[in-house]
Enzyme design. Sequence first.
Site, short mmCIF file in Angstrom:
data_model
loop_
_atom_site.label_atom_id
_atom_site.label_comp_id
_atom_site.label_asym_id
_atom_site.label_seq_id
_atom_site.Cartn_x
_atom_site.Cartn_y
_atom_site.Cartn_z
N HIS A 172 4.46 -4.57 10.47
CA HIS A 172 5.03 -3.93 11.67
C HIS A 172 5.18 -4.93 12.81
O HIS A 172 4.43 -5.90 12.90
CB HIS A 172 4.11 -2.81 12.19
N HIS A 215 -7.59 -0.38 5.42
CA HIS A 215 -6.51 0.46 5.95
C HIS A 215 -6.26 1.57 4.94
O HIS A 215 -6.25 2.75 5.29
CB HIS A 215 -5.26 -0.39 6.18
N ASP A 228 -0.30 -3.66 6.27
CA ASP A 228 -0.91 -3.08 7.47
C ASP A 228 -2.39 -3.44 7.58
O ASP A 228 -3.17 -2.69 8.17
CB ASP A 228 -0.78 -1.54 7.45
N HIS A 266 0.85 -1.20 0.00
CA HIS A 266 0.00 0.00 0.00
C HIS A 266 0.88 1.24 0.00
O HIS A 266 2.08 1.15 0.19
CB HIS A 266 -0.99 -0.03 1.17
N HIS A 306 1.45 3.93 1.81
CA HIS A 306 2.01 4.71 2.93
C HIS A 306 3.54 4.75 2.85
O HIS A 306 4.19 3.78 2.46
CB HIS A 306 1.55 4.13 4.27
N ASP A 364 5.93 4.56 4.91
CA ASP A 364 6.76 3.55 5.58
C ASP A 364 6.73 2.19 4.87
O ASP A 364 7.35 1.24 5.33
CB ASP A 364 6.38 3.42 7.07
N HIS A 365 6.04 2.12 3.73
CA HIS A 365 5.99 0.89 2.94
C HIS A 365 6.51 1.07 1.50
O HIS A 365 6.88 0.09 0.86
CB HIS A 365 4.57 0.31 2.93
FE FE Z 1 2.71 0.98 8.13
ZN ZN Z 2 0.01 1.80 6.47
#
Ligand code: FE
Ligand code: ZN
Length: 263
Positions: free
Chosen positions: A175, A118, A137, A57, A59, A61-62
């Site tokens: 995570h 999400h 996530d 996805h 975001h 952090d991905h």
């Molecule tokens: Fe994340």
């Molecule tokens: Zn996320």
Amino acid sequence: MDNWRIVVVDQLMDNYAYLIIDERSGVAGVVDVVEADRVLGAAEREGVRIVAILSTHHHFDHVGGNEELLAALPPGSVEVFGFRGDAERIPGITRLLEDGEDFALGSLVGRAVFIPAHTSGHVAYYFAEAGAVFTGDTLFAGGCGRIFEGDAAQMMSSLGRLAALPDSTLVYCGHEYTQTNLNFAATLEPSNQALAQRRRDVAALLKEGRCSVPTTIALEKATNPFLRTQSAELRASVRERDPSAGDDPVSILAATRRLKDNY
Ligand code: FE
Ligand code: ZN
């Protein structure tokens, strides 16, 4: 020897990237990259060549490392997979996948499973031969992601698609939130013995500096509150804390998510 191997790569404070390696050809795909240098280091240590980025996805952090990783590898040598409907938000995307679409990673076959809630364009990557699923996530060990771009009904349906995979399927999530997730879960199901055992197991793993992934679909069904809306104890705990919650599964999941948001 298995024809595949999965390597966990720590990212940021508590994110995980993963190398999924095809042992027959020595090529690897990386699931979710934010720190490209650590992913490149892992590939070098493992002696594998990265030929794909599998983004779950959009975001940061991905996918925050997609461009840097691409720039560090030979031009045109890396495919970037993501959900077709989210193409504008996945940096460097080259392969726009539909729900249920199969793709090759060396000799392994992966499948995109659309699991929105999400985010509206979230996918999981399922590798049947490896018996492994990368859930980003959406499904966490002992929990689920926040519902940012969907609703509880959508989250329930997305989690249900993952829960329908074989019980032995290894679950690799985005995570390391497991301990907090299980602590929260125990507030709702204090008499769930599988959950109590899992809290001890995870505490022991983390104490040794190890990670709590992978988990399995069977273990999630036994201990993850977001897959346990049928549990009488969980339903009673949730409705005691949130008397406005309805008793249908979606309302229980929605209320559980709200309680977790404030935990
Ligand atoms: Fe994340
Ligand atoms: Zn996320």
